[in-house]
Scaffold this motif. Structure first.
Motif, PDB file in Angstrom:
ATOM      1  N   VAL A 127     -15.057  90.208  10.767  1.00 21.85           N
ATOM      2  CA  VAL A 127     -15.615  89.893   9.445  1.00 21.85           C
ATOM      3  C   VAL A 127     -14.508  89.303   8.567  1.00 21.85           C
ATOM      4  O   VAL A 127     -13.410  89.866   8.480  1.00 21.85           O
ATOM      5  N   ARG A 128     -14.796  88.182   7.959  1.00 22.74           N
ATOM      6  CA  ARG A 128     -13.927  87.635   6.910  1.00 22.74           C
ATOM      7  C   ARG A 128     -14.824  87.130   5.784  1.00 22.74           C
ATOM      8  O   ARG A 128     -15.873  86.536   6.028  1.00 22.74           O
ATOM      9  N   ILE A 129     -14.392  87.399   4.561  1.00 29.16           N
ATOM     10  CA  ILE A 129     -15.074  86.886   3.367  1.00 29.16           C
ATOM     11  C   ILE A 129     -14.031  86.123   2.574  1.00 29.16           C
ATOM     12  O   ILE A 129     -13.008  86.684   2.173  1.00 29.16           O
ATOM     13  N   GLU A 130     -14.272  84.855   2.361  1.00 34.20           N
ATOM     14  CA  GLU A 130     -13.268  83.994   1.718  1.00 34.20           C
ATOM     15  C   GLU A 130     -13.888  83.231   0.558  1.00 34.20           C
ATOM     16  O   GLU A 130     -14.908  82.565   0.724  1.00 34.20           O
ATOM     17  N   ASP A 131     -13.244  83.341  -0.599  1.00 33.99           N
ATOM     18  CA  ASP A 131     -13.669  82.616  -1.787  1.00 33.99           C
ATOM     19  C   ASP A 131     -12.521  81.811  -2.354  1.00 33.99           C
ATOM     20  O   ASP A 131     -11.345  82.090  -2.086  1.00 33.99           O
ATOM     21  N   ASP A 132     -12.861  80.806  -3.153  1.00 34.33           N
ATOM     22  CA  ASP A 132     -11.881  79.923  -3.785  1.00 34.33           C
ATOM     23  C   ASP A 132     -11.788  80.282  -5.265  1.00 34.33           C
ATOM     24  O   ASP A 132     -12.801  80.316  -5.971  1.00 34.33           O
ATOM     25  N   VAL A 133     -10.571  80.551  -5.718  1.00 31.30           N
ATOM     26  CA  VAL A 133     -10.351  81.198  -7.007  1.00 31.30           C
ATOM     27  C   VAL A 133      -9.491  80.321  -7.911  1.00 31.30           C
ATOM     28  O   VAL A 133      -8.447  79.817  -7.487  1.00 31.30           O
ATOM     29  N   LEU A 134      -9.923  80.161  -9.137  1.00 25.41           N
ATOM     30  CA  LEU A 134      -9.156  79.457 -10.170  1.00 25.41           C
ATOM     31  C   LEU A 134      -8.606  80.477 -11.155  1.00 25.41           C
ATOM     32  O   LEU A 134      -9.365  81.283 -11.719  1.00 25.41           O
ATOM     33  N   ILE A 135      -7.305  80.464 -11.374  1.00 33.33           N
ATOM     34  CA  ILE A 135      -6.720  81.326 -12.390  1.00 33.33           C
ATOM     35  C   ILE A 135      -6.959  80.689 -13.758  1.00 33.33           C
ATOM     36  O   ILE A 135      -6.676  79.510 -13.975  1.00 33.33           O
ATOM     37  N   THR A 136      -7.501  81.488 -14.665  1.00 39.56           N
ATOM     38  CA  THR A 136      -7.811  81.030 -16.013  1.00 39.56           C
ATOM     39  C   THR A 136      -6.879  81.717 -17.014  1.00 39.56           C
ATOM     40  O   THR A 136      -6.069  82.570 -16.648  1.00 39.56           O
ATOM     41  N   ARG A 158      -2.193  96.374   9.851  1.00 37.35           N
ATOM     42  CA  ARG A 158      -2.158  94.926  10.061  1.00 37.35           C
ATOM     43  C   ARG A 158      -2.558  94.546  11.496  1.00 37.35           C
ATOM     44  O   ARG A 158      -2.778  93.368  11.783  1.00 37.35           O
ATOM     45  N   ARG A 159      -2.670  95.507  12.381  1.00 36.53           N
ATOM     46  CA  ARG A 159      -3.195  95.212  13.725  1.00 36.53           C
ATOM     47  C   ARG A 159      -4.564  94.554  13.614  1.00 36.53           C
ATOM     48  O   ARG A 159      -4.921  93.703  14.436  1.00 36.53           O
ATOM     49  N   TRP A 160      -5.326  94.940  12.606  1.00 36.43           N
ATOM     50  CA  TRP A 160      -6.701  94.449  12.482  1.00 36.43           C
ATOM     51  C   TRP A 160      -6.862  93.402  11.371  1.00 36.43           C
ATOM     52  O   TRP A 160      -7.974  92.975  11.093  1.00 36.43           O
ATOM     53  N   MET A 161      -5.743  93.008  10.756  1.00 32.32           N
ATOM     54  CA  MET A 161      -5.748  91.866   9.836  1.00 32.32           C
ATOM     55  C   MET A 161      -4.325  91.311   9.790  1.00 32.32           C
ATOM     56  O   MET A 161      -3.522  91.676   8.932  1.00 32.32           O
ATOM     57  N   VAL A 162      -4.025  90.422  10.709  1.00 33.48           N
ATOM     58  CA  VAL A 162      -2.650  89.947  10.843  1.00 33.48           C
ATOM     59  C   VAL A 162      -2.326  88.790   9.894  1.00 33.48           C
ATOM     60  O   VAL A 162      -1.168  88.412   9.754  1.00 33.48           O
ATOM     61  N   HIS A 163      -3.326  88.220   9.236  1.00 31.23           N
ATOM     62  CA  HIS A 163      -3.074  87.081   8.346  1.00 31.23           C
ATOM     63  C   HIS A 163      -2.900  87.541   6.905  1.00 31.23           C
ATOM     64  O   HIS A 163      -3.168  88.689   6.549  1.00 31.23           O
ATOM     65  N   ALA A 171     -16.263  97.112   3.764  1.00 27.83           N
ATOM     66  CA  ALA A 171     -14.829  97.379   3.645  1.00 27.83           C
ATOM     67  C   ALA A 171     -14.075  96.095   3.288  1.00 27.83           C
ATOM     68  O   ALA A 171     -13.186  96.095   2.424  1.00 27.83           O
ATOM     69  N   VAL A 172     -14.440  94.993   3.940  1.00 27.66           N
ATOM     70  CA  VAL A 172     -13.785  93.712   3.653  1.00 27.66           C
ATOM     71  C   VAL A 172     -14.130  93.242   2.240  1.00 27.66           C
ATOM     72  O   VAL A 172     -13.264  92.747   1.506  1.00 27.66           O
ATOM     73  N   LEU A 173     -15.375  93.409   1.837  1.00 30.47           N
ATOM     74  CA  LEU A 173     -15.777  93.013   0.489  1.00 30.47           C
ATOM     75  C   LEU A 173     -15.042  93.829  -0.570  1.00 30.47           C
ATOM     76  O   LEU A 173     -14.587  93.277  -1.586  1.00 30.47           O
ATOM     77  N   ASP A 174     -14.877  95.121  -0.335  1.00 32.99           N
ATOM     78  CA  ASP A 174     -14.149  95.954  -1.284  1.00 32.99           C
ATOM     79  C   ASP A 174     -12.692  95.502  -1.397  1.00 32.99           C
ATOM     80  O   ASP A 174     -12.099  95.524  -2.491  1.00 32.99           O
ATOM     81  N   ALA A 175     -12.104  95.115  -0.276  1.00 31.18           N
ATOM     82  CA  ALA A 175     -10.733  94.601  -0.303  1.00 31.18           C
ATOM     83  C   ALA A 175     -10.659  93.307  -1.104  1.00 31.18           C
ATOM     84  O   ALA A 175      -9.726  93.095  -1.902  1.00 31.18           O
ATOM     85  N   THR A 206      -7.157  80.851  -2.273  1.00 26.29           N
ATOM     86  CA  THR A 206      -8.225  81.618  -1.634  1.00 26.29           C
ATOM     87  C   THR A 206      -7.960  83.108  -1.765  1.00 26.29           C
ATOM     88  O   THR A 206      -6.827  83.549  -1.932  1.00 26.29           O
ATOM     89  N   ILE A 207      -9.025  83.880  -1.661  1.00 26.02           N
ATOM     90  CA  ILE A 207      -8.938  85.322  -1.425  1.00 26.02           C
ATOM     91  C   ILE A 207      -9.789  85.570  -0.186  1.00 26.02           C
ATOM     92  O   ILE A 207     -11.005  85.330  -0.210  1.00 26.02           O
ATOM     93  N   GLU A 208      -9.158  86.039   0.922  1.00 25.25           N
ATOM     94  CA  GLU A 208      -9.864  86.080   2.199  1.00 25.25           C
ATOM     95  C   GLU A 208      -9.416  87.227   3.102  1.00 25.25           C
ATOM     96  O   GLU A 208      -8.860  86.999   4.174  1.00 25.25           O
ATOM     97  N   PRO A 209      -9.669  88.460   2.699  1.00 26.94           N
ATOM     98  CA  PRO A 209      -9.361  89.557   3.623  1.00 26.94           C
ATOM     99  C   PRO A 209     -10.331  89.568   4.803  1.00 26.94           C
ATOM    100  O   PRO A 209     -11.392  88.928   4.767  1.00 26.94           O
ATOM    101  N   GLY A 210      -9.968  90.282   5.844  1.00 29.24           N
ATOM    102  CA  GLY A 210     -10.844  90.385   7.004  1.00 29.24           C
ATOM    103  C   GLY A 210     -10.500  91.602   7.842  1.00 29.24           C
ATOM    104  O   GLY A 210      -9.469  92.250   7.662  1.00 29.24           O
ATOM    105  N   LEU A 211     -11.380  91.914   8.758  1.00 33.39           N
ATOM    106  CA  LEU A 211     -11.147  92.936   9.785  1.00 33.39           C
ATOM    107  C   LEU A 211     -11.640  92.377  11.109  1.00 33.39           C
ATOM    108  O   LEU A 211     -12.758  91.821  11.176  1.00 33.39           O
ATOM    109  N   TYR A 212     -10.828  92.549  12.163  1.00 35.87           N
ATOM    110  CA  TYR A 212     -11.128  91.906  13.439  1.00 35.87           C
ATOM    111  C   TYR A 212     -10.892  92.911  14.567  1.00 35.87           C
ATOM    112  O   TYR A 212      -9.748  93.294  14.853  1.00 35.87           O
ATOM    113  N   PHE A 213     -11.970  93.358  15.184  1.00 35.12           N
ATOM    114  CA  PHE A 213     -11.901  94.348  16.248  1.00 35.12           C
ATOM    115  C   PHE A 213     -12.286  93.664  17.564  1.00 35.12           C
ATOM    116  O   PHE A 213     -13.475  93.426  17.818  1.00 35.12           O
ATOM    117  N   LYS A 214     -11.306  93.316  18.358  1.00 31.17           N
ATOM    118  CA  LYS A 214     -11.570  92.584  19.591  1.00 31.17           C
ATOM    119  C   LYS A 214     -12.348  93.432  20.601  1.00 31.17           C
ATOM    120  O   LYS A 214     -12.241  94.668  20.617  1.00 31.17           O
TER     121      LYS A 214
END
Length: 524
Positions: free
Chosen positions: A487-496, A426-431, A371-375, A464-472
């Motif tokens: 789960v968070r997946i974060e990559d560094d992105v250059l606009i071309t 946003r309860r599960w991804m507040v950033h 789910a996070v990767l799809d986001a 960055t692009i870094e969505p996540g889901l956090y279930f305490k």
């Protein structure tokens, strides 16, 4: 090594003998020998002060190694940045401090890192040059840059052997005025000339000054003394900070090259972390094993880490900025590692991968991860010139809301949650999903909203692009099987020109690829 002397003894003196019947009154002696509190830290050095020693320590030294013969690779790029800044503030004196050394405890300092604006405009990185100040003096056709700093002291000075903050015996040889002029292409002057230079031509109708706020309190005080009670001086300084931040929104070719190097070094660090996961599982503070592995690599491969490494296993991954890193790493769980190498030029990467500790995702872990990767993939699809920065976040949130709705976690539909009056997802991804990246991990933070959040994306932007889901673990709004998963997946992105480039694509993102990559490292 412990010093064998009384802590209140005068520097360089032998410990006093006990009083005898014929000795002067001890209280009178103590009063006569009273030592200022700020001077007592030097007692531990037992520094010799005799004239004979001072003559001997300055004698019979060979020539120092030759200085630099050419400029830093960053010098021409920094000159272009100064020119851009100059055009924004014609006729004004601009003061950009590197910043002072900061006390860590008692008389020991943190490793120095110059203010990012100073590094950007001078091209200097690593730990160069504490207390230095870049001043752009107004001239008829723009500005003349002068770099004021504390030059290397001669071997015939007390600083040479006695000053633990600046002395060559203690911290190594500092550059000369000529050295820094060659390296940066900027005219140099001794720091003790700064006060007079700031005051030149300043008056009621004379040159106006601006200083970067918060960079160096001593320099700010000098500037304030010169300019007096100028109306709106805090606002004027804030405008300079704003301009310096916005100057970094579009990276030049040198900066992009440095970002690539930081990302490549960070990817190597993640591989080291995976190779060390078994030891992390065996250790009672396995998160520290991960942190130490990456941080040690960052010092080997670059200047340091760009920010405190997050090594968050199990439920700790649901704490967004978990940097205590004192927990166990358990088989069957995942560990979220958010880390970046800062290279010598001070540009940093910022990458997150969430890894199954044993190399294989469980069914539930994989579901959340996908789910996070799809986001993230949805965000990548809109990260292209012509769209707005805010569109990247919006695209990711559409996926997050839809997936949470499908899992029955929202009090309504995904559409209702995406409405500004809803936002239940946003309860599960507040950033947020993205932030600019460069010399600071959260770069360009003083830029105006219209040039950051509301900005149209342009080639050269790096974020960055870094969505996540956090279930305490204690979150009763989700099924038990999800609790304790972050789960968070974060990559560094250059606009071309025609889209974007994932600078961190060398680190696997898809769950099957993550498992294959980890298997090769764990079995290798």
């Amino acid at each position: 090594m412990a010093d064998q002397h009384r802590p209140d003894a005068d520097a360089g003196a032998l410990a006093p003998t006990p009083p005898t019947a014929t000795s002067p009154d001890p209280g009178a002696e103590a009063a006569a020998d009273a030592q200022a509190l700020e001077d007592r830290g030097s007692n531990r050095s037992q520094r010799p002060t005799s004239a004979a020693f001072l003559e001997f320590v300055a004698d019979r030294w060979g020539p120092r190694p030759a200085g630099p013969t050419g400029p830093l690779p960053s010098a021409s790029w920094a000159a272009a940045r100064r020119e851009r800044l100059s055009r924004l503030f014609p006729g004004e004196r601009l003061v950009v401090p590197a910043g002072p050394l900061r006390t860590r405890s008692n008389d020991t300092d943190y490793r120095f890192r110059p203010h990012s604006a100073f590094a950007h405009l001078t091209g200097l990185g690593t730990d160069q040059e504490p207390d230095a100040v870049l001043v752009l003096h107004p001239v008829d056709d723009g500005h003349e840059a002068v770099l004021y700093f504390r030059p290397m002291a001669g071997r015939d000075t007390e600083e040479f052997f006695a000053d633990s903050r600046y002395g060559e015996f203690w911290v190594g040889a500092r550059p000369t005025l000529a050295d820094l002029e060659v390296l940066t292409g900027i005219a140099t002057a001794a720091l003790d000339e700064l006060a007079a230079a700031l005051a030149k031509d300043v008056g009621e109708d004379g040159v106006q000054l601006r200083v970067v706020p918060g960079a160096d309190d001593v320099v700010t005080a000098q500037v304030d003394e010169v300019r007096g009670e100028v109306q709106d001086r805090e606002a004027r300084d804030a405008e300079l900070a704003e301009a310096l931040s916005e100057l970094r929104l579009i990276k030049d070719a040198y900066e992009v090259e440095q970002m690539r190097a930081a990302v490549a070094a960070t990817a190597e660090g993640f591989a080291r972390v995976v190779r060390n996961l078994r030891r992390a599982v065996e250790h009672e503070r396995g998160e520290r094993v991960i942190e130490a592995t990456f941080d040690g690599h960052a010092r080997e491969a670059g200047n340091a880490v760009g920010y405190e490494t997050i090594a968050a296993a199990g439920d700790h991954a649901t704490t967004l900025h978990w940097i205590r890193n004192d927990g166990r790493v358990r088989a069957g769980e995942m560990v979220l590692v958010d880390a970046g190498v800062e290279v010598e030029s001070l540009y940093t990467a910022d990458i997150t991968r969430t890894l199954p500790v044993e190399g294989t995702f469980t069914e539930v872990q994989r579901r959340v991860y996908q789910a996070v990767l799809d986001a993230a993939d949805a965000a990548f699809a809109v990260a292209r010139p012509g769209n707005r920065f805010r569109d990247v976040h919006a695209a990711a949130m559409e996926v997050i809301a839809a997936r949470l709705a499908a899992w029955g976690l929202l009090p309504g539909t995904a559409e209702e949650s995406l409405d500004p009056e809803g936002q239940f997802h946003r309860r599960w991804m507040v950033h947020g999903t993205s932030h600019h990246l460069g010399l600071d991990v959260h770069d360009c933070a003083q830029a105006r909203r219209e040039l950051y959040l509301d900005a149209v994306l342009e080639p050269g932007m790096v974020f960055t692009i870094e969505p996540g889901l956090y279930f305490k673990a204690e979150d009763l709004a989700v099924p038990e099987e999800l609790r304790g998963i972050g789960v968070r997946i974060e990559d560094d992105v250059l606009i071309t020109v025609d889209g974007n480039e994932n600078l961190s694509a060398a680190l696997p993102r898809r769950p099957d690829d993550v498992e294959a990559w980890m298997r090769g490292l764990l079995e290798g």
